[in-house]
Design a protein around this motif. Structure first.
Motif, PDB file in Angstrom:
ATOM      1  N   GLY A 120       0.992  -1.113  -0.099  1.00 36.26           N
ATOM      2  CA  GLY A 120       0.081   0.147  -0.132  1.00 36.26           C
ATOM      3  C   GLY A 120       0.944   1.083  -0.003  1.00 36.26           C
ATOM      4  N   GLN A 121       1.891   1.285   0.990  1.00 32.27           N
ATOM      5  CA  GLN A 121       2.791   2.455   0.885  1.00 32.27           C
ATOM      6  C   GLN A 121       3.673   2.455  -0.383  1.00 32.27           C
ATOM      7  OE1 GLN A 121       4.355   2.999   4.881  1.00 32.27           O
ATOM      8  NE2 GLN A 121       3.542   1.180   5.502  1.00 32.27           N
ATOM      9  N   ILE A 122       4.129   1.538  -0.980  1.00 35.17           N
ATOM     10  CA  ILE A 122       4.935   1.765  -1.985  1.00 35.17           C
ATOM     11  C   ILE A 122       4.189   1.910  -3.256  1.00 35.17           C
ATOM     12  CG2 ILE A 122       6.248   0.321  -3.681  1.00 35.17           C
ATOM     13  CD1 ILE A 122       7.193  -1.598  -1.287  1.00 35.17           C
ATOM     14  N   SER A 123       3.025   1.555  -3.398  1.00 36.06           N
ATOM     15  CA  SER A 123       1.971   1.802  -4.220  1.00 36.06           C
ATOM     16  C   SER A 123       1.631   3.302  -4.308  1.00 36.06           C
ATOM     17  CB  SER A 123       0.862   0.950  -4.520  1.00 36.06           C
ATOM     18  OG  SER A 123      -0.066   1.557  -5.423  1.00 36.06           O
ATOM     19  N   ASP A 124       1.325   3.667  -2.962  1.00 39.97           N
ATOM     20  CA  ASP A 124       1.138   5.229  -3.095  1.00 39.97           C
ATOM     21  C   ASP A 124       2.332   6.107  -3.368  1.00 39.97           C
ATOM     22  OD1 ASP A 124      -1.661   4.992  -2.282  1.00 39.97           O
ATOM     23  OD2 ASP A 124      -1.171   4.887  -0.266  1.00 39.97           O
ATOM     24  N   ARG A 125       3.432   5.667  -3.228  1.00 37.01           N
ATOM     25  CA  ARG A 125       4.544   6.430  -3.623  1.00 37.01           C
ATOM     26  C   ARG A 125       5.035   6.038  -4.741  1.00 37.01           C
ATOM     27  NH1 ARG A 125       8.951   7.895   1.075  1.00 37.01           N
ATOM     28  NH2 ARG A 125       7.060   8.554   1.901  1.00 37.01           N
ATOM     29  N   PHE A 126       5.004   4.989  -5.408  1.00 38.98           N
ATOM     30  CA  PHE A 126       5.458   4.963  -6.914  1.00 38.98           C
ATOM     31  C   PHE A 126       4.594   4.640  -8.038  1.00 38.98           C
ATOM     32  CE2 PHE A 126       8.980   3.414  -3.678  1.00 38.98           C
ATOM     33  CZ  PHE A 126       9.812   4.476  -4.066  1.00 38.98           C
ATOM     34  N   GLY A 127       3.219   4.596  -7.242  1.00 37.19           N
ATOM     35  CA  GLY A 127       2.470   4.484  -8.464  1.00 37.19           C
ATOM     36  C   GLY A 127       1.665   2.729  -8.526  1.00 37.19           C
ATOM     37  N   ARG A 128       0.399   2.988  -9.021  1.00 34.48           N
ATOM     38  CA  ARG A 128      -0.227   1.821  -8.657  1.00 34.48           C
ATOM     39  C   ARG A 128       0.201   0.664  -9.885  1.00 34.48           C
ATOM     40  NH1 ARG A 128      -1.763   4.688  -4.732  1.00 34.48           N
ATOM     41  NH2 ARG A 128      -3.920   5.442  -4.692  1.00 34.48           N
ATOM     42  N   LYS A 129       0.311   1.250 -11.336  1.00 37.65           N
ATOM     43  CA  LYS A 129       0.730   0.248 -12.360  1.00 37.65           C
ATOM     44  C   LYS A 129       2.116  -0.493 -12.167  1.00 37.65           C
ATOM     45  CE  LYS A 129       1.275   0.411 -17.266  1.00 37.65           C
ATOM     46  NZ  LYS A 129       1.306   1.212 -18.351  1.00 37.65           N
ATOM     47  N   PRO A 130       2.960   0.244 -11.641  1.00 37.75           N
ATOM     48  CA  PRO A 130       4.373  -0.579 -11.623  1.00 37.75           C
ATOM     49  C   PRO A 130       4.194  -1.571 -10.407  1.00 37.75           C
ATOM     50  CG  PRO A 130       4.742   1.837 -11.723  1.00 37.75           C
ATOM     51  CD  PRO A 130       3.316   1.824 -11.421  1.00 37.75           C
ATOM     52  N   VAL A 131       3.650  -1.364  -9.356  1.00 35.97           N
ATOM     53  CA  VAL A 131       3.631  -2.228  -8.395  1.00 35.97           C
ATOM     54  C   VAL A 131       2.690  -3.414  -8.773  1.00 35.97           C
ATOM     55  CG1 VAL A 131       2.784  -2.750  -5.907  1.00 35.97           C
ATOM     56  CG2 VAL A 131       3.915  -0.464  -6.344  1.00 35.97           C
ATOM     57  N   LEU A 132       1.677  -3.133  -9.577  1.00 28.13           N
ATOM     58  CA  LEU A 132       0.807  -4.225  -9.852  1.00 28.13           C
ATOM     59  C   LEU A 132       1.513  -5.356 -10.687  1.00 28.13           C
ATOM     60  CD1 LEU A 132      -2.050  -5.717 -10.574  1.00 28.13           C
ATOM     61  CD2 LEU A 132      -2.311  -3.872 -12.313  1.00 28.13           C
ATOM     62  N   PHE A 133       2.402  -4.981 -11.569  1.00 28.53           N
ATOM     63  CA  PHE A 133       3.206  -5.720 -12.815  1.00 28.53           C
ATOM     64  C   PHE A 133       4.279  -6.609 -11.948  1.00 28.53           C
ATOM     65  CE2 PHE A 133       0.279  -3.471 -15.613  1.00 28.53           C
ATOM     66  CZ  PHE A 133      -0.034  -4.358 -16.509  1.00 28.53           C
ATOM     67  N   ILE A 134       4.979  -5.542 -10.956  1.00 28.97           N
ATOM     68  CA  ILE A 134       6.155  -6.142 -10.440  1.00 28.97           C
ATOM     69  C   ILE A 134       5.723  -7.411  -9.640  1.00 28.97           C
ATOM     70  CG2 ILE A 134       7.920  -5.700  -8.913  1.00 28.97           C
ATOM     71  CD1 ILE A 134       8.362  -2.962 -10.048  1.00 28.97           C
ATOM     72  N   THR A 135       4.609  -7.042  -8.863  1.00 28.21           N
ATOM     73  CA  THR A 135       4.243  -8.254  -7.834  1.00 28.21           C
ATOM     74  C   THR A 135       3.453  -9.400  -8.373  1.00 28.21           C
ATOM     75  OG1 THR A 135       2.066  -6.774  -7.463  1.00 28.21           O
ATOM     76  CG2 THR A 135       3.908  -6.570  -5.673  1.00 28.21           C
ATOM     77  N   MET A 136       2.814  -8.932  -9.708  1.00 29.03           N
ATOM     78  CA  MET A 136       2.241 -10.208 -10.322  1.00 29.03           C
ATOM     79  C   MET A 136       3.608 -11.113 -10.806  1.00 29.03           C
ATOM     80  SD  MET A 136      -0.200 -11.907 -11.708  1.00 29.03           S
ATOM     81  CE  MET A 136      -1.503 -10.397 -11.738  1.00 29.03           C
ATOM     82  N   MET A 137       4.732 -10.391 -11.411  1.00 27.84           N
ATOM     83  CA  MET A 137       5.807 -11.009 -11.721  1.00 27.84           C
ATOM     84  C   MET A 137       6.527 -11.935 -10.667  1.00 27.84           C
ATOM     85  SD  MET A 137       9.546  -9.919 -13.441  1.00 27.84           S
ATOM     86  CE  MET A 137       9.875  -8.872 -11.668  1.00 27.84           C
ATOM     87  N   VAL A 138       6.236 -11.397  -9.366  1.00 26.62           N
ATOM     88  CA  VAL A 138       6.955 -12.126  -8.144  1.00 26.62           C
ATOM     89  C   VAL A 138       6.041 -13.257  -8.082  1.00 26.62           C
ATOM     90  CG1 VAL A 138       7.328 -11.842  -5.721  1.00 26.62           C
ATOM     91  CG2 VAL A 138       7.788  -9.900  -7.027  1.00 26.62           C
TER      92      VAL A 138
END
Length: 518
Positions: A120-138
């Protein structure tokens, strides 16, 4: 994870030296729920059994109760009537290691808990889209790596990382869709768009497990769909609301203009024309953290109530889901029914989000989910199907409440806190899900204790939900000040007239997104 109900002791090298009669008699009997069953963890001393067999004695000639016992040091044999291979049979998670069965699920949920906290904090700071795809890859990568786990310890570490990635991309996708879409489309996405497809995936899981029956191949089947999401990077935009909250007005305008072009809507040259006060709020505001969720008494009250509700819903949802293999009947069919019951639950949640106040809908769903669980203890033992029906009704209420709370929570918090709030609530809910594998084991002390405790928690949560602000037919808040102006304990009429809201006509962002419909 199904218990090892058909597990028996393995005699190893001694099998060749014993007759079939002595092999069957070498395992003691024990009383389980009024029935005699073979002991799964102990056997009579093999040296004594071997000597008696060599001397020509039959089991009927000997008082077996006089023979001392020993643990099954040579391993176990497992029934393959239902499962061909599981991590229980692969890593022998039985007897002294039986505690690892529920703990494996708890490790996964601990990963989900950590992912909820940080994403939540990373997404609020760096954006919804990058967090979505990076964590999907993880999630996809480490699910595949689990296939090659040589031990339970390695499997568990990888399972923790999978849980971390899973909840992170789920929350990011939910918030991204909620902020891009507006009006009825947003309600559809936050209820049916997310939850219904989750239920469809859930229903496919027992089908895949039924067809494959090997846990390593099941993991391969579960990891492959993650590759489908790679091309979506070029089709899914970043949230314009988040971009505006970061002062990146030009990027937000470009996304809205592109959406307007696709939808054949004429967008003005300057879309987000800010006043000096709005510009100061957007660009001068410090980044928010999880501490802002409890900074003022108004927000703190909302947050604490949501924490209780989310934890109760998660404990009940996963507790009943994990309990399906223990119910009467085929475990694959029970798992499918448990998943299928969520489809009408999510449809009802969508209808509730469209036509009913949030507080009433959430409170009623939890009251239903917890109330029916009290009646399970009244069902006669010769009617196991009725117990299953009541438990599935409870699952219906809890699934509906979970879907409602995702949408409701997102509507209560402003843009600068929304992803942190949803992520934090999801994190607290995972405390409940981490407890759930052990929670269902309370039936060792009393057969209906899990249902009684869960029913009480649901009724308590149902009552506290009534103290939350109402967000029905309200626009999403953009700032913390707008959130704090919402009313509490005020019944809404079921009329078509919109509620007067202090920020209704002040948000250019909301107006433009409603017109463009990304």
């Amino acid at each position: 994870m199904k218990d090892y109900e058909e597990t028996t002791a393995f005699l190893g090298q001694w099998d060749a030296n014993l007759t079939d009669e002595w092999i069957k008699a070498s395992i003691p009997m024990k009383l389980v729920n009024g029935k005699q069953e073979l002991n799964k963890c102990w056997r009579y001393k093999i040296e004594v059994i071997q000597n008696l067999s060599a001397q020509g004695y039959n089991p009927q000639d000997v008082n077996l109760t006089d023979i001392s016992w020993e643990k099954c040091v040579d391993g176990w044999t497992y029934s393959k009537d239902i499962y061909q291979s599981t991590i229980v049979t692969e890593f022998d998670l039985v007897c002294d290691d039986e505690w690892k069965q529920p703990f494996t699920s708890t490790i996964y949920f601990l990963g989900v808990l950590c992912g909820s906290f940080f994403s939540g904090q990373i997404s609020d700071r760096f954006g919804r889209k990058p967090v979505l795809f990076i964590t999907m890859m993880v999630q996809t990568f480490f699910t595949f790596v689990q296939v090659f786990s040589p031990s339970w310890e390695v499997f568990s570490v990888l399972f923790f990382i999978v849980g971390l990635g899973q909840i992170s991309n789920y929350v990011a996708a939910f918030v991204l869709g909620s902020e891009i879409l507006s009006g009825a489309v947003r309600v559809f996405y936050s209820s049916l768009g997310v939850s219904l497809f989750f239920a469809i995936g859930y229903m496919m899981l027992p089908l895949i497990a039924f067809l494959i029956r090997n846990w390593r191949m099941v993991l391969i089947a579960l990891s492959l769909p993650g590759l489908i999401y790679i091309p979506l990077w070029w089709f899914i935009p970043e949230s314009p609301r988040w971009l505006i909250s970061q002062g990146r007005i030009e990027e937000a305008e470009a996304i809205v203009k592109e959406a307007a072009k696709r939808n054949k809507v004429t967008a003005p040259e300057v879309i987000f024309k800010e006043t000096e006060e709005e510009e100061r709020k957007v660009k001068g505001e410090e980044p928010k953290s999880v501490l802002d969720l409890v900074k003022t008494s108004n927000i703190r009250q909302t947050t604490l109530i949501l924490f209780l509700v989310w934890m109760t819903l998660s404990m009940g949802y996963f507790g009943l889901s994990l309990n399906t293999s223990r119910l009467h009947g085929d475990p694959f069919v029970n798992c499918f029914i448990s998943a299928a019951i969520e489809v009408p639950a999510y449809i009802c949640s969508w209808l509730s989000l469209r036509y009913l106040p949030r507080r009433l809908s959430c409170s009623a769903s939890m009251l239903l989910g917890g109330g029916v669980l009290f009646f399970i203890q009244l069902v006669p033992p010769n009617l196991p199907s009725l117990s299953v029906a009541l438990e599935m009704t409870g699952k219906f209420g809890l699934a509906m409440g979970t879907a409602l709370m995702f949408a409701y929570t997102g509507e209560l918090y402003p843009t600068v806190l929304r992803n942190t709030a949803v992520g934090s609530c999801a994190m607290v809910s995972r405390v409940g899900s981490a407890i759930a594998p052990y929670f269902i084991h309370l039936n060792v002390y009393h057969n209906y204790l899990p249902y009684i405790i869960l029913g009480c928690l649901c009724i308590l949560s149902s009552a506290t939900t009534l103290f939350l602000p109402e967000s029905f037919r309200c626009l999403l808040p953009e700032t913390i000040e707008q959130m704090q102006k919402r009313n509490r304990i005020e019944c809404l009429c079921f009329s078509e007239k919109e509620e007067t809201d202090p920020y209704k006509d002040t948000s250019a962002t909301t107006k433009v997104l409603q017109e463009v419909e990304l």
